[in-house]
Design a protein around this motif. Structure first.
Motif, PDB file in Angstrom:
ATOM      1  N   ARG B 157       0.072  -1.149  -0.358  1.00 11.66           N
ATOM      2  CA  ARG B 157      -0.146  -0.414   0.089  1.00 11.66           C
ATOM      3  C   ARG B 157       0.712   1.609   0.152  1.00 11.66           C
ATOM      4  O   ARG B 157       0.496   2.149  -1.230  1.00 11.66           O
ATOM      5  CB  ARG B 157      -0.554  -0.239   1.224  1.00 11.66           C
ATOM      6  CG  ARG B 157      -2.244   1.521   1.501  1.00 11.66           C
ATOM      7  CD  ARG B 157      -2.446   1.312   2.575  1.00 11.66           C
ATOM      8  NE  ARG B 157      -3.612   2.777   2.164  1.00 11.66           N
ATOM      9  CZ  ARG B 157      -4.064   3.056   3.883  1.00 11.66           C
ATOM     10  NH1 ARG B 157      -5.182   0.839   4.344  1.00 11.66           N
ATOM     11  NH2 ARG B 157      -5.047   4.402   3.757  1.00 11.66           N
ATOM     12  N   TYR B 158       2.037   1.701   0.668  1.00 12.03           N
ATOM     13  CA  TYR B 158       2.470   2.471   0.750  1.00 12.03           C
ATOM     14  C   TYR B 158       3.497   2.776   0.002  1.00 12.03           C
ATOM     15  O   TYR B 158       4.683   3.815  -0.643  1.00 12.03           O
ATOM     16  CB  TYR B 158       3.160   2.623   2.603  1.00 12.03           C
ATOM     17  CG  TYR B 158       2.033   3.403   3.534  1.00 12.03           C
ATOM     18  CD1 TYR B 158       1.626   4.650   3.303  1.00 12.03           C
ATOM     19  CD2 TYR B 158       1.055   2.279   4.012  1.00 12.03           C
ATOM     20  CE1 TYR B 158       0.225   4.806   4.244  1.00 12.03           C
ATOM     21  CE2 TYR B 158       0.153   2.331   4.656  1.00 12.03           C
ATOM     22  CZ  TYR B 158      -0.167   3.762   4.736  1.00 12.03           C
ATOM     23  OH  TYR B 158      -1.510   4.198   5.226  1.00 12.03           O
ATOM     24  N   GLY B 159       4.568   1.169  -0.270  1.00 15.32           N
ATOM     25  CA  GLY B 159       5.326   1.546  -0.904  1.00 15.32           C
ATOM     26  C   GLY B 159       5.452   1.853  -2.679  1.00 15.32           C
ATOM     27  O   GLY B 159       5.756   2.522  -3.325  1.00 15.32           O
ATOM     28  N   ALA B 160       3.415   1.955  -2.745  1.00 17.38           N
ATOM     29  CA  ALA B 160       3.235   2.597  -3.697  1.00 17.38           C
ATOM     30  C   ALA B 160       3.822   4.202  -4.455  1.00 17.38           C
ATOM     31  O   ALA B 160       3.802   5.327  -5.193  1.00 17.38           O
ATOM     32  CB  ALA B 160       1.935   2.447  -4.159  1.00 17.38           C
ATOM     33  N   ASP B 161       3.743   5.109  -3.199  1.00 14.68           N
ATOM     34  CA  ASP B 161       4.028   6.284  -2.599  1.00 14.68           C
ATOM     35  C   ASP B 161       5.426   6.882  -2.928  1.00 14.68           C
ATOM     36  O   ASP B 161       6.050   6.373  -2.111  1.00 14.68           O
ATOM     37  CB  ASP B 161       3.824   6.724  -1.711  1.00 14.68           C
ATOM     38  CG  ASP B 161       3.780   7.936  -0.784  1.00 14.68           C
ATOM     39  OD1 ASP B 161       4.316   8.619  -1.302  1.00 14.68           O
ATOM     40  OD2 ASP B 161       2.395   7.945   0.209  1.00 14.68           O
ATOM     41  N   ASP B 162       5.511   6.772  -3.478  1.00 15.45           N
ATOM     42  CA  ASP B 162       6.844   8.092  -3.532  1.00 15.45           C
ATOM     43  C   ASP B 162       7.823   8.361  -2.488  1.00 15.45           C
ATOM     44  O   ASP B 162       8.918   8.190  -2.189  1.00 15.45           O
ATOM     45  CB  ASP B 162       6.998   8.968  -4.471  1.00 15.45           C
ATOM     46  CG  ASP B 162       6.660   8.818  -6.103  1.00 15.45           C
ATOM     47  OD1 ASP B 162       6.741   7.820  -6.489  1.00 15.45           O
ATOM     48  OD2 ASP B 162       6.698   9.719  -7.162  1.00 15.45           O
ATOM     49  N   GLY B 163       7.099   9.096  -1.205  1.00 12.70           N
ATOM     50  CA  GLY B 163       7.181   9.640   0.138  1.00 12.70           C
ATOM     51  C   GLY B 163       8.062   8.405   1.085  1.00 12.70           C
ATOM     52  O   GLY B 163       8.655   8.404   1.461  1.00 12.70           O
ATOM     53  N   PHE B 164       7.829   7.026   0.619  1.00 15.96           N
ATOM     54  CA  PHE B 164       7.932   5.673   1.227  1.00 15.96           C
ATOM     55  C   PHE B 164       9.558   5.487   0.515  1.00 15.96           C
ATOM     56  O   PHE B 164       8.812   4.279  -0.255  1.00 15.96           O
ATOM     57  CB  PHE B 164       7.002   4.383   1.456  1.00 15.96           C
ATOM     58  CG  PHE B 164       6.285   5.476   2.297  1.00 15.96           C
ATOM     59  CD1 PHE B 164       5.998   5.027   3.848  1.00 15.96           C
ATOM     60  CD2 PHE B 164       5.382   5.645   2.477  1.00 15.96           C
ATOM     61  CE1 PHE B 164       5.376   5.397   5.063  1.00 15.96           C
ATOM     62  CE2 PHE B 164       4.325   6.814   3.691  1.00 15.96           C
ATOM     63  CZ  PHE B 164       4.191   6.264   5.391  1.00 15.96           C
ATOM     64  N   VAL B 165      10.700   5.147   0.899  1.00 13.49           N
ATOM     65  CA  VAL B 165      11.817   5.019  -0.185  1.00 13.49           C
ATOM     66  C   VAL B 165      12.141   3.406   1.008  1.00 13.49           C
ATOM     67  O   VAL B 165      13.586   3.128   0.863  1.00 13.49           O
ATOM     68  CB  VAL B 165      12.383   5.893   0.232  1.00 13.49           C
ATOM     69  CG1 VAL B 165      12.405   6.617  -0.505  1.00 13.49           C
ATOM     70  CG2 VAL B 165      12.777   6.488   1.389  1.00 13.49           C
ATOM     71  N   GLY B 166      11.575   2.456   2.002  1.00  4.86           N
ATOM     72  CA  GLY B 166      12.659   1.825   2.640  1.00  4.86           C
ATOM     73  C   GLY B 166      10.976   0.961   3.415  1.00  4.86           C
ATOM     74  O   GLY B 166      10.086   1.470   3.702  1.00  4.86           O
ATOM     75  N   VAL B 167      11.971  -0.057   3.760  1.00  7.99           N
ATOM     76  CA  VAL B 167      10.469  -0.662   4.460  1.00  7.99           C
ATOM     77  C   VAL B 167      11.592  -0.904   6.241  1.00  7.99           C
ATOM     78  O   VAL B 167      13.171  -1.837   6.555  1.00  7.99           O
ATOM     79  CB  VAL B 167      10.424  -2.303   4.741  1.00  7.99           C
ATOM     80  CG1 VAL B 167       9.752  -3.199   5.612  1.00  7.99           C
ATOM     81  CG2 VAL B 167       9.664  -2.139   3.073  1.00  7.99           C
ATOM     82  N   TYR B 168      11.077  -0.744   7.425  1.00  8.73           N
ATOM     83  CA  TYR B 168      11.161  -0.556   8.807  1.00  8.73           C
ATOM     84  C   TYR B 168      11.065  -1.992   8.960  1.00  8.73           C
ATOM     85  O   TYR B 168       9.970  -2.517   9.617  1.00  8.73           O
ATOM     86  CB  TYR B 168      10.972   0.527   9.371  1.00  8.73           C
ATOM     87  CG  TYR B 168      11.045   0.352  10.847  1.00  8.73           C
ATOM     88  CD1 TYR B 168      11.582  -0.556  11.614  1.00  8.73           C
ATOM     89  CD2 TYR B 168      10.053   0.637  11.667  1.00  8.73           C
ATOM     90  CE1 TYR B 168      12.389  -0.275  13.163  1.00  8.73           C
ATOM     91  CE2 TYR B 168      10.075   0.617  12.791  1.00  8.73           C
ATOM     92  CZ  TYR B 168      10.943   0.135  13.616  1.00  8.73           C
ATOM     93  OH  TYR B 168      11.255  -0.503  15.055  1.00  8.73           O
TER      94      TYR B 168
END
Ligand code: FES
Lengths: 133, 370
Positions: B157-168
């Motif tokens: 869901r959030y990975g499609a948003d350019d503002g999210f660049v990684g997974v914590y």
């Protein structure tokens, strides 16, 4: 070299240093054990505002006390607010460090007034006993 | 031959990407983003007196140390995107990757539904009030280990948003460790979305290895175990189960552990693998070749007596393209970027560590000067 009036002797109490600024240089002026010391407000570690940290003591333990913890140098330790390195306010040296020291400036008391000379810092730290442990 | 005098690089001469900065995430801030009954739980927690990174039921730990006079000075928090931008400007940081404060301990909750709800709330809140709300603020999607399927859905869901660049990937208190197959949905989703997974630990005393530190006398001896040992243990399990083989396009980042343990890990695992290759049967090559593909953040940057030893250390794992600057702002052990910039690295390595490696990894354009 500019000699700056910091304030009256009474206005600089232990644990409540005065910060003075001259030409982009900020210096903390401290009273400790009835003596005055002035140091550049820049920590030798990562250049934090060391003179804005608390004046405190530190923990030590020595063979003579059976390695029991003791609170020592109370009122003589300046703690950097960034990473809490400890400096001896009388000598400017980092306590139990690698030889790091605060840059000291000459301070004098004249007619109840405290003056600091801000220019070239003193090469040698002020005299003082190092007695941790 | 003409020698040209070069000025040393200053912070204004390089792009600074900070791969680890922290936002204050109190329960009352997340409450509006969370489902019932947990919304009421967070509202209750929000009304109770709160201590710094010590909130029962939200950021739990075992506090066993007496306070040493004056040593609680470093409890800085960043409450808004505006404050973060201003403070990163002060530090000369161009871009920052956001991690939580309190939810660094999210892996300890045995109640999986609660943990998953917190994770969803954190991601929604981060997207709403932090990510790209100010210039250069980027998010890492919190992947809740207790519910890998839900975490995978969050990553997609959030990975499609350019503002999210990684997974914590939370590390503190985690059990089992990240190499276990139960986490595969998380790795699959991260690889699919082209997002690196970023392991991050925090100070914690907890029964789960290697946080079972209640018998240790001070923070000084516990802290490196909570970070570097914990990262190593996770790296070992990820190598053991072949995560880099099964997910060849997945980038793996280790934060808040410095870099000097990496050669040890490579050589130790290679030695072990030579004797016992069936212990990691998925590996196609010795473990070090996979470790060399991983990324390591600088903070807490080593400060050896001979600073050049740090450059030598990075060479030992061919790390010129793998080391990433991180400050850990605003935490007590943060590194100022100038500390890393002033290390005796060559100019090319400085540029890479301070920002170029991270821009490439996070697929970000170089920031436009402001
Ligand atoms: S800057 Fe003073 S202790 Fe680090």
């Amino acid at each position: 070299m500019p000699r700056i009036r910091v304030g009256t002797e009474d206005s600089i109490q232990p644990g409540a240093p005065a910060l003075v600024r001259h030409g982009g240089v900020e210096v903390g002026v401290f009273q400790v054990d009835g003596e005055f010391r002035a140091y550049l407000n820049r920590c030798p570690h990562q250049q934090g505002p060391v003179c804005t940290g608390p004046t405190t003591g530190t923990l030590a333990a020595a063979r003579a006390t059976g390695w029991k913890l003791a609170w020592v140098l109370d009122g003589r330790v300046l703690l950097c607010p960034w990473h809490t390195m400890e400096f001896d306010l009388l000598t400017g040296q980092r306590i139990r460090g690698r030889g790091e020291r605060l840059r000291a400036y000459p301070v004098e008391v004249s007619g109840g007034e405290v003056f600091v000379t801000i220019g070239r810092p003193q090469v040698e730290p002020s005299q003082g006993r190092q007695c941790v442990g | 031959m003409t020698l040209t005098h070069r000025q040393p690089l200053g912070l204004d001469d390089v792009v600074v990407v900070d791969c680890d900065v922290h936002v204050d995430d109190p329960p009352q801030a997340l409450a509006p983003y969370v489902d019932m009954p947990w919304r009421r739980s967070l509202e209750l927690l929000g009304r109770a007196p709160q201590r710094y990174l010590d909130i029962p039921g939200y950021a739990p730990t075992l506090n066993i140390d007496p306070p040493v006079p004056d040593r609680s000075v470093s409890t800085r928090s960043v409450h808004t995107a505006r404050q973060m931008r201003e403070e990163l400007d002060e530090l000369s940081v161009d871009l920052g990757v956001l991690f939580p404060d309190n939810l660094l301990r999210i892996a300890v909750f045995p109640q999986a539904d609660y943990a998953a709800a917190l994770g969803r709330a954190y991601n929604a809140w981060l997207a709403d009030v932090w990510v790209q709300r100010e210039r250069g603020l980027y998010g890492a999607v919190l992947a809740v280990p207790q519910d890998p399927r839900d975490a995978a859905a969050q990553i997609r869901r959030y990975g499609a948003d350019d503002g999210f660049v990684g997974v914590y990937l939370p590390v503190a208190g985690l059990r089992p460790l990240w190499g276990e197959r139960c986490y595969d949905p998380i790795f699959e989703a991260a690889e699919e979305m082209g997002l690196p997974v970023m392991l991050h630990s925090v100070g914690l005393i907890h029964p789960n290895f290697p946080f079972n530190l209640d018998h240790m006398t001070s923070r000084l001896v516990r802290h490196p175990i909570q970070h570097e040992f914990a990262l190593m243990a996770n790296l070992f399990t990820m190598i053991g189960s072949g995560v880099p083989v099964r997910y060849p396009d997945l980038d793996i980042v280790f934060t808040e552990g410095g870099v000097s343990w990496v050669p040890f890990v490579m050589w130790r695992l290679d030695k072990e693998f030579a004797e016992n290759p069936t212990g990691a049967p998925l590996l196609e090559r010795p473990p070090s070749s996979y470790v060399k593909q991983m990324y390591f953040c600088t903070q807490p940057v080593e400060e050896p007596e001979r600073p050049r030893d740090l450059a030598a250390m990075i060479d030992l794992f061919d790390g010129r393209a793998q080391v990433l600057f991180a400050s850990d702002w605003p935490h007590h052990d943060f590194d100022h970027p100038r500390k890393v910039l002033h290390m005796p690295f060559d100019a090319d390595l400085k540029r890479k560590i301070m920002g170029e490696n991270a821009l490439r990894l996070l697929k970000l354009p170089a920031p436009v000067p402001v």
